[in-house]
Scaffold this active site. Structure first.
Site, PDB file in Angstrom:
ATOM      1  N   GLU A 220       2.597   1.310   5.343  1.00  0.00           N
ATOM      2  CA  GLU A 220       1.897   0.048   5.511  1.00  0.00           C
ATOM      3  C   GLU A 220       2.908  -1.082   5.553  1.00  0.00           C
ATOM      4  O   GLU A 220       4.113  -0.866   5.399  1.00  0.00           O
ATOM      5  CB  GLU A 220       0.847  -0.142   4.406  1.00  0.00           C
ATOM      6  CG  GLU A 220       1.386  -0.055   2.999  1.00  0.00           C
ATOM      7  CD  GLU A 220       0.279   0.082   1.944  1.00  0.00           C
ATOM      8  OE1 GLU A 220      -0.712   0.778   2.184  1.00  0.00           O
ATOM      9  OE2 GLU A 220       0.436  -0.510   0.865  1.00  0.00           O
ATOM     10  N   HIS A 258      -2.796  -3.768  -2.292  1.00  0.00           N
ATOM     11  CA  HIS A 258      -1.620  -3.193  -2.939  1.00  0.00           C
ATOM     12  C   HIS A 258      -0.615  -4.302  -3.235  1.00  0.00           C
ATOM     13  O   HIS A 258      -0.378  -5.157  -2.378  1.00  0.00           O
ATOM     14  CB  HIS A 258      -0.941  -2.170  -2.030  1.00  0.00           C
ATOM     15  CG  HIS A 258      -1.693  -0.887  -1.917  1.00  0.00           C
ATOM     16  ND1 HIS A 258      -1.522  -0.021  -0.877  1.00  0.00           N
ATOM     17  CD2 HIS A 258      -2.627  -0.316  -2.722  1.00  0.00           C
ATOM     18  CE1 HIS A 258      -2.311   1.029  -1.038  1.00  0.00           C
ATOM     19  NE2 HIS A 258      -2.998   0.869  -2.152  1.00  0.00           N
TER      20      HIS A 258
END
Lengths: 307, 394
Positions: A220, A258
């Site tokens: 990511e 996150h």
């Protein structure tokens, strides 16, 4: 062979009596994982009982390891105490500590990582779904499930999966299983900015594992770990690799769930990482629905049978 | 968590980092008391918002500059009146801008030279790094790109802390004279203590300045903190300014939801951060525009799903909703029941596409089908994304 853990690995659970730890310990026991001990300071001598299993609880990790031969720890300890819990498993000389806990302060992890330098213990996580090596039973039972991943979506086989994200890992695993392609081991390395095992560490293990014939790497935005892994793959890895990067539409400077998923500079955008993947011969999944198909495409080109 | 410049400066002073004398004011009445604390003479007036580019910003009424130099305190008071309550638009605020609710008066310093100094985490080494440059007052990314030799970095071993030789490396790199060097050494040590002791994510001093009498001062300051560590810093947590945060994001956090507003028209409701990000991506891939990032977490309850629906429907731009759930451990039927109840409770009129996969998915899909609601089922992420994009475009 799988990597990191096998169905024979003996597991202890730190935080086994907490709600979160207890719930997932039960699921791991149901899956057939060798959970041989729990650790909760002050509850040594008690037992964790579930469906005929009677798991002894110890006050310290050292006691649990010595008495049961456990070599791997699953850590479900709340964030303020999780750094300490990781160091306890290091101090006990375990082979592997898998930290599931989300929300550990960055400074704690900076200090823990420094204190682990030179230690034999490998850390996976924190803030990760854990590690699964599927078994041969129904719904891949009989395997080793450490953490919070759904066991039943797996199937024993020859594809390695490594990812920062939990549900995205499940997505990839499920796509593979539905297509009849099994997995050697699936590793969630976690979404925090400071973690133990990196994408590259896991890729190296998969590359050395004779049972693994293909790899899916899911990353990511934020940081440069995927780029580092991709460059190593280009130079060293002979196995077909498919990749996906989440966060192409994420705005810069915002933390996307996150703690580690935040775009800081030009190098850690999804577009930059995807460009490096392509340059390194990694087959890029166009959408998250395309992850298994991307691996199939590249495996076919290199004449590798995935199942 | 971010804080305002005036709060950061107070914290810097507490740790022994010299800053220009200053005072904040939240009302016109407070202008008088704040200015009384400063000496007569040149004064800066600084709009306090959590966004950079203030000096080059423009207020929505056309007044230019969120940071102004004034020759006298009387001028400063007048300028402050134009800023307070006004909305400042900068490159970082987006077109809506931010309302200025505090102004900060400081003594205007004599500047000999501007430098750059920051401390943050270096992810590649998992260690804090101090970054210093002889080029201050400009964008550091630009300096790093064009003249990397003007940037000096030292990585801090967390087991030992900042070593004196590392401070010397920075100071010699910046080519300070002996008197400046002595002051800068103290400042860097103090700034490190602040970063480490408060669990800061970043402290950035841009510019750091030297004055004609060899003082070293933090002229501007940007400080942010690790949200996960706020529990051990109650006095810092008190510095949080909810006016600077999106009200929907605050509401979402009360329900354990992670929500970030975007400018598209397809709302997303997803479990897991990675899946939530890639749901936005796949909407874009098929020609749509995501309205938000929304992660309901691993154990979404009915209450959370209802709250999530209310939050995404609070965005007037939303023209359709995409629910994407991979129920690994969770029972898909529980989630489906939650979705049905939520839709009924909020009286949803917009197109809704649900993609449900995982544990007990057959029962979950049946619950959705039997609900009598006009929702559309998607088989895969790609299928569902194409359906919602088409429905919203129609």
């Amino acid at each position: 062979m799988a990597i990191l853990v096998t169905p024979q690995s003996k597991i202890l659970v730190q935080g086994i009596t907490g709600e979160f730890g207890a719930r997932h310990t039960k699921l791991s026991l149901d899956y057939g994982t060798q959970v041989v001990a729990g650790v909760t300071p002050g509850k040594g001598g008690q037992f964790f009982e579930h469906a005929g299993h009677k798991v002894p609880i110890f006050n310290t990790v050292a006691d649990a390891a010595r008495e049961t031969g456990a070599t791997v720890s699953a850590i479900f300890v709340p964030p303020p105490f999780a750094g300490d819990a990781i160091l306890e498993s290091v101090g006990a000389g375990l082979d592997l500590a898998v930290a599931i806990t989300e929300g550990i302060p960055v400074k704690d992890m900076v200090r823990v990582k420094r204190a682990m330098q030179g230690a034999k213990t490998r850390l996976v996580g924190p803030n990760c779904p854990g590690v699964v090596t599927p078994g041969t039973g129904e719904g891949s039972r009989g395997g080793c499930r450490i953490g919070i991943a759904p066991g039943y979506i797996h199937k024993k086989g020859r594809v390695g999966v490594v990812s920062r994200s939990g549900t995205l890992t499940y997505e990839a695993v499920y796509q593979l299983t539905v297509k009849g392609i099994g997995q050697s081991t699936c590793v969630g390395i976690g979404g925090d900015p400071v973690n133990g095992t990196s994408h590259l560490d896991v890729i190296k293990l998969f590359n050395d594992d004779p049972e693994t014939v293909g790899i899916i790497m899911i990353g990511e935005i934020g940081g440069s770990a995927e780029v580092e892994a991709a460059r190593w793959i280009k130079a060293n890895c002979k196995k077909p690799v498919a990749g996906f990067i989440a966060g192409a539409t994420a705005p810069a400077g915002r933390r996307m769930g996150h703690a580690g998923a935040v775009i800081g500079g030009a190098e850690d955008t999804a577009a930059a990482k995807i460009a490096v993947f392509q340059e390194c011969g990694i087959e890029v999944a166009v959408t998250p629905s395309d992850m298994a198909d991307a691996l199939i495409r590249t495996a076919q080109r290199s004449g590798v049978a995935l199942s | 968590m971010n804080i305002h410049e005036y709060q950061a400066k107070a914290l810097l002073e507490k740790f022994g980092v010299p800053v220009p004398k200053g005072a904040p004011a939240k009302t016109p009445e407070e202008f008088v008391t704040a200015l009384a604390a400063l000496p007569e003479g040149p004064t800066m007036v600084k709009s306090q918002i959590h966004a950079g580019g203030r000096g080059k910003g423009t207020f929505t009424d056309g007044f230019k500059g969120g940071v102004k130099f004034c020759k006298t305190k009387a001028d400063a008071k007048e300028i402050a009146g134009k800023m307070l309550g006004n909305t400042l638009v900068t490159l970082q605020t987006g077109p809506a801008g931010r309302k200025v609710q505090t102004v900060y008066f400081t003594v205007a310093s004599d500047i000999k030279k501007e430098y750059y100094l920051a401390i943050l985490l270096d992810r590649a080494t998992s260690r804090p790094v101090i970054v210093a440059s002889t080029e201050g007052g400009v964008e550091i990314e630009k300096v790093a790109h064009e003249t990397p030799e003007k940037i000096f970095k030292v990585h801090i071993d967390p087991a030992y802390g900042l070593a004196d030789y590392q401070i010397r490396q920075l100071i010699f790199g910046l080519r300070l004279n002996p008197a400046e060097a002595k002051n800068a050494a103290k400042l860097i040590r103090a700034l490190w203590n602040l970063y480490w002791d408060t669990d800061a994510s970043m402290v950035e001093i841009n510019p750091l300045i030297t004055t004609p009498d060899d003082q070293v001062l933090a002229l501007d300051a940007k400080v942010s903190f690790d949200d996960n560590a706020l529990y051990r810093h109650p006095t810092i947590t008190e510095l949080r300014d909810l006016n600077e945060e999106d009200s929907k994001e605050i509401e979402a956090s009360k329900f354990g939801l992670s929500y970030i507003a975007l400018d598209g028209n397809i709302a997303c409701l997803v479990n897991g951060a990675g899946l939530a990000m890639s749901t936005m991506d796949i909407i874009k891939h098929f020609g749509g525009n995501p309205a938000n990032f929304l992660d309901v977490g691993g154990g979404a309850s009915k209450e959370q799903v209802v709250a999530a629906f209310k939050i995404i429907l609070g965005d007037p731009n939303v023209k359709g909703i995409f629910v994407n759930i991979f129920g690994g451990i969770m029972d898909c039927n529980v989630i489906a029941t939650g979705i049905v109840e939520a839709v009924k409770e909020v009286g949803l009129k917009l197109p809704l596409v649900v993609r449900l996969e995982g544990n007990n998915v057959v029962a979950g899909k049946k619950t959705l089908a039997d609900s009598g609601l006009s929702l559309v089922s998607g088989d895969s992420m790609a299928d569902a994304a194409q359906k919602i994009v088409k429905l919203v475009a129609a």
